[in-house]
Motif scaffolding. Structure first.
Motif, PDB file in Angstrom:
ATOM      1  N   GLU A 127       0.805  -1.260   0.062  1.00 23.78           N
ATOM      2  CA  GLU A 127       0.002  -0.076  -0.148  1.00 23.78           C
ATOM      3  C   GLU A 127       0.852   1.312   0.047  1.00 23.78           C
ATOM      4  N   PRO A 128       1.202   1.927  -1.257  1.00 27.43           N
ATOM      5  CA  PRO A 128       2.079   2.928  -1.148  1.00 27.43           C
ATOM      6  C   PRO A 128       1.419   4.207  -0.525  1.00 27.43           C
ATOM      7  N   LEU A 129       2.090   4.726   0.361  1.00 27.86           N
ATOM      8  CA  LEU A 129       1.746   6.126   1.030  1.00 27.86           C
ATOM      9  C   LEU A 129       2.244   7.321   0.219  1.00 27.86           C
ATOM     10  N   ALA A 130       3.195   7.294  -0.307  1.00 25.42           N
ATOM     11  CA  ALA A 130       3.589   8.449  -1.209  1.00 25.42           C
ATOM     12  C   ALA A 130       5.136   8.174  -1.821  1.00 25.42           C
ATOM     13  N   ILE A 131       5.359   9.174  -2.818  1.00 24.96           N
ATOM     14  CA  ILE A 131       6.438   9.073  -3.348  1.00 24.96           C
ATOM     15  C   ILE A 131       7.303  10.122  -2.580  1.00 24.96           C
ATOM     16  N   MET A 132       8.055  10.019  -1.964  1.00 23.85           N
ATOM     17  CA  MET A 132       8.775  10.908  -0.986  1.00 23.85           C
ATOM     18  C   MET A 132       9.829  11.918  -1.593  1.00 23.85           C
ATOM     19  N   THR A 133      10.593  11.377  -2.755  1.00 22.84           N
ATOM     20  CA  THR A 133      11.446  12.193  -3.423  1.00 22.84           C
ATOM     21  C   THR A 133      11.892  11.712  -4.781  1.00 22.84           C
ATOM     22  N   SER A 134      12.223  12.390  -5.799  1.00 22.43           N
ATOM     23  CA  SER A 134      12.568  12.189  -7.059  1.00 22.43           C
ATOM     24  C   SER A 134      14.085  12.336  -7.114  1.00 22.43           C
ATOM     25  N   ILE A 135      14.847  12.065  -7.908  1.00 24.85           N
ATOM     26  CA  ILE A 135      16.347  12.366  -7.928  1.00 24.85           C
ATOM     27  C   ILE A 135      16.953  12.331  -9.202  1.00 24.85           C
ATOM     28  N   PRO A 136      17.294  13.331  -9.984  1.00 21.66           N
ATOM     29  CA  PRO A 136      17.753  13.524 -11.356  1.00 21.66           C
ATOM     30  C   PRO A 136      19.013  12.360 -11.461  1.00 21.66           C
ATOM     31  N   ASN A 137      18.814  11.667 -12.765  1.00 23.96           N
ATOM     32  CA  ASN A 137      20.028  10.843 -13.244  1.00 23.96           C
ATOM     33  C   ASN A 137      20.619  11.889 -14.314  1.00 23.96           C
ATOM     34  N   ASP A 260      14.110   8.948 -13.982  1.00 31.73           N
ATOM     35  CA  ASP A 260      14.426   9.639 -12.700  1.00 31.73           C
ATOM     36  C   ASP A 260      14.514   8.365 -11.662  1.00 31.73           C
ATOM     37  N   SER A 261      15.386   8.675 -10.767  1.00 35.47           N
ATOM     38  CA  SER A 261      15.487   7.751  -9.482  1.00 35.47           C
ATOM     39  C   SER A 261      14.471   8.370  -8.623  1.00 35.47           C
ATOM     40  N   TRP A 262      13.780   7.551  -7.832  1.00 32.25           N
ATOM     41  CA  TRP A 262      12.704   8.014  -6.644  1.00 32.25           C
ATOM     42  C   TRP A 262      12.734   7.006  -5.424  1.00 32.25           C
ATOM     43  N   ASN A 263      12.209   7.744  -4.289  1.00 30.24           N
ATOM     44  CA  ASN A 263      12.002   7.054  -2.989  1.00 30.24           C
ATOM     45  C   ASN A 263      10.832   6.867  -2.691  1.00 30.24           C
ATOM     46  N   ALA A 264      10.226   5.734  -2.111  1.00 31.60           N
ATOM     47  CA  ALA A 264       8.445   5.552  -1.962  1.00 31.60           C
ATOM     48  C   ALA A 264       8.706   5.325  -0.432  1.00 31.60           C
ATOM     49  N   LEU A 265       7.584   5.808  -0.043  1.00 27.51           N
ATOM     50  CA  LEU A 265       7.214   4.951   1.334  1.00 27.51           C
ATOM     51  C   LEU A 265       5.929   4.331   1.361  1.00 27.51           C
ATOM     52  N   ALA A 266       5.820   2.842   1.897  1.00 26.57           N
ATOM     53  CA  ALA A 266       4.785   2.169   1.498  1.00 26.57           C
ATOM     54  C   ALA A 266       4.569   1.270   3.089  1.00 26.57           C
ATOM     55  N   ALA A 267       3.109   0.758   3.115  1.00 27.33           N
ATOM     56  CA  ALA A 267       2.749   0.088   4.140  1.00 27.33           C
ATOM     57  C   ALA A 267       2.820  -1.466   3.665  1.00 27.33           C
ATOM     58  N   PRO A 268       2.490  -2.517   4.576  1.00 24.71           N
ATOM     59  CA  PRO A 268       2.442  -3.740   4.270  1.00 24.71           C
ATOM     60  C   PRO A 268       0.848  -3.861   3.661  1.00 24.71           C
ATOM     61  N   PRO A 269       0.801  -4.943   2.851  1.00 23.33           N
ATOM     62  CA  PRO A 269      -0.511  -5.218   2.140  1.00 23.33           C
ATOM     63  C   PRO A 269      -1.660  -5.289   3.254  1.00 23.33           C
ATOM     64  N   LYS A 270      -2.794  -4.925   2.771  1.00 28.22           N
ATOM     65  CA  LYS A 270      -4.031  -5.004   3.652  1.00 28.22           C
ATOM     66  C   LYS A 270      -3.920  -3.871   4.880  1.00 28.22           C
ATOM     67  N   THR A 271      -3.088  -3.014   4.852  1.00 29.43           N
ATOM     68  CA  THR A 271      -3.170  -1.873   5.898  1.00 29.43           C
ATOM     69  C   THR A 271      -4.641  -1.119   5.750  1.00 29.43           C
ATOM     70  N   PRO A 272      -5.316  -1.073   6.702  1.00 28.18           N
ATOM     71  CA  PRO A 272      -6.385  -0.182   6.871  1.00 28.18           C
ATOM     72  C   PRO A 272      -6.418   1.154   5.904  1.00 28.18           C
ATOM     73  N   ALA A 273      -7.469   1.490   5.306  1.00 26.68           N
ATOM     74  CA  ALA A 273      -7.346   2.819   4.457  1.00 26.68           C
ATOM     75  C   ALA A 273      -7.236   3.881   5.354  1.00 26.68           C
ATOM     76  N   ALA A 274      -7.841   3.955   6.516  1.00 21.85           N
ATOM     77  CA  ALA A 274      -7.927   5.051   7.417  1.00 21.85           C
ATOM     78  C   ALA A 274      -6.382   5.299   7.965  1.00 21.85           C
ATOM     79  N   ILE A 275      -5.677   4.249   8.269  1.00 16.55           N
ATOM     80  CA  ILE A 275      -4.239   4.523   8.678  1.00 16.55           C
ATOM     81  C   ILE A 275      -3.549   4.878   7.446  1.00 16.55           C
TER      82      ILE A 275
END
Length: 334
Positions: A127-137, A260-275
């Protein structure tokens, strides 16, 4: 006339439907209550890369802001290995309660599912939370290479098929795939030289032992400023403020080229939508915080953020885009 079986349900069907609706409503209320109380203890962010790199820095910036925001510790734990798979596997197997999160570069969320013969987790289930950053190559070449532009480089490569090589931090890394993309789009025949890390590859470029690198800007900017290498292009959609004189690959004549390189923040599968929603809001707020944003930009990372659905769509598109390159180049890993 016999009554159709579907009509025999009577009041009992209505009772079943009503009960199911009540159960669903109760579950939703319970999830909302859990989300309201989240977090009430320490949260672990597993970084699927070693300390000190862009992913680690981005994760620690977010962790610091969330700690201050909620008064609960967000602890970063580095778990590198197997192209990011070790960290991703640990989070995939964690409880889906928001207390174990994954900070990852593209590979474990996108390309590894295509390259590895077998994975112990499903990247698409996170469950992706957000793309934190992008980094130019960048496309950076040795100083004495007889090419002052991307067009010169392509012409030289075609006149000398197989003579030019490019380095990367290993098979399947973003610089490797970017080099394969360049070869595919330009028709240049290049030889891949995998290294065990960034420093040795950059040193070999300066020494003239490798012809070119598709490395992140921060890895080669110092050498470029010192006139030890030539930077022919950046692989982003627009020019980079810190090197405004360097054209994009599109401007240099290579169409449909982006890496672009990028860094993501994600949660485990089936994490509740409210969280997920609560973590997404907080992550976006952290990325917009002026001091945090400036710190990330000073490391040549652009804060991104956005909605979870947008991150999920972006990751799926990246998986599909790079899968074509991987299959065309016949790249596989055990």
């Amino acid at each position: 006339m016999a009554v159709p079986e579907v009509d025999r349900c009577g009041e009992s069907c209505g009772l079943v439907v009503t009960t199911a609706a009540l159960v669903a409503a109760a579950q939703a209320l319970a999830q909302d209550d859990v989300a309201r109380r989240y977090p009430n203890r320490a949260v672990k962010i597993i970084v699927s890369a070693p300390p000190g790199g862009g992913l680690d820095i981005a994760a620690r910036v977010i962790a610091d802001r969330l700690t201050k925001m909620w008064g609960q510790p967000f602890v970063v734990e580095n778990r590198p290995g197997a192209g990011g798979n070790l960290g991703a596997e640990a989070v995939a197997q964690a409880e889906p309660d928001g207390y174990t999160l994954l900070a990852a570069q593209p590979a474990p969320l996108t390309t590894n599912v295509v390259m590895y013969k077998k994975l112990s987790f499903d990247p698409a289930a996170f469950e992706p939370l957000a793309i934190m950053t992008s980094i130019p190559n960048t496309l950076t070449v040795r100083l004495d290479l007889p090419a002052a532009s991307v067009a010169d480089l392509i012409a030289y490569a075609k006149a000398n098929p197989g003579k030019l090589n490019f380095g990367s931090q290993g098979v399947g890394t973003t610089p490797h795939l970017t080099g394969e993309l360049f070869a595919r789009l330009t028709g240049a025949k290049l030889t891949h030289v995998p290294y065990r890390g960034t420093a040795q590859a950059v040193n070999d470029l300066v020494a003239g032992n490798v012809d070119m690198l598709f490395f992140q800007l921060d890895s080669v900017r110092e050498q470029y400023r010192a006139n030890k290498v030539k930077m022919l292009a950046v692989t982003t959609a627009v020019r980079i403020a810190s090197v405004p004189e360097v054209p994009t690959m599109e401007e240099a004549g290579v169409r449909d080229f982006r890496s672009d390189s990028w860094n993501a923040l994600a949660a485990p599968p089936k994490t509740p939508a409210a969280i997920i929603a609560k973590l997404n809001d907080a992550t976006n707020a952290a990325l917009k915080e002026p001091e945090a944003a400036e710190h990330l930009r000073s490391m040549n990372m652009t804060p991104v953020g956005g909605a979870p659905d947008a991150a999920k769509i972006f990751i799926r598109q990246e998986t599909e885009r790079w899968a074509e390159v991987i299959r065309a180049a016949k790249i596989s890993l055990d």
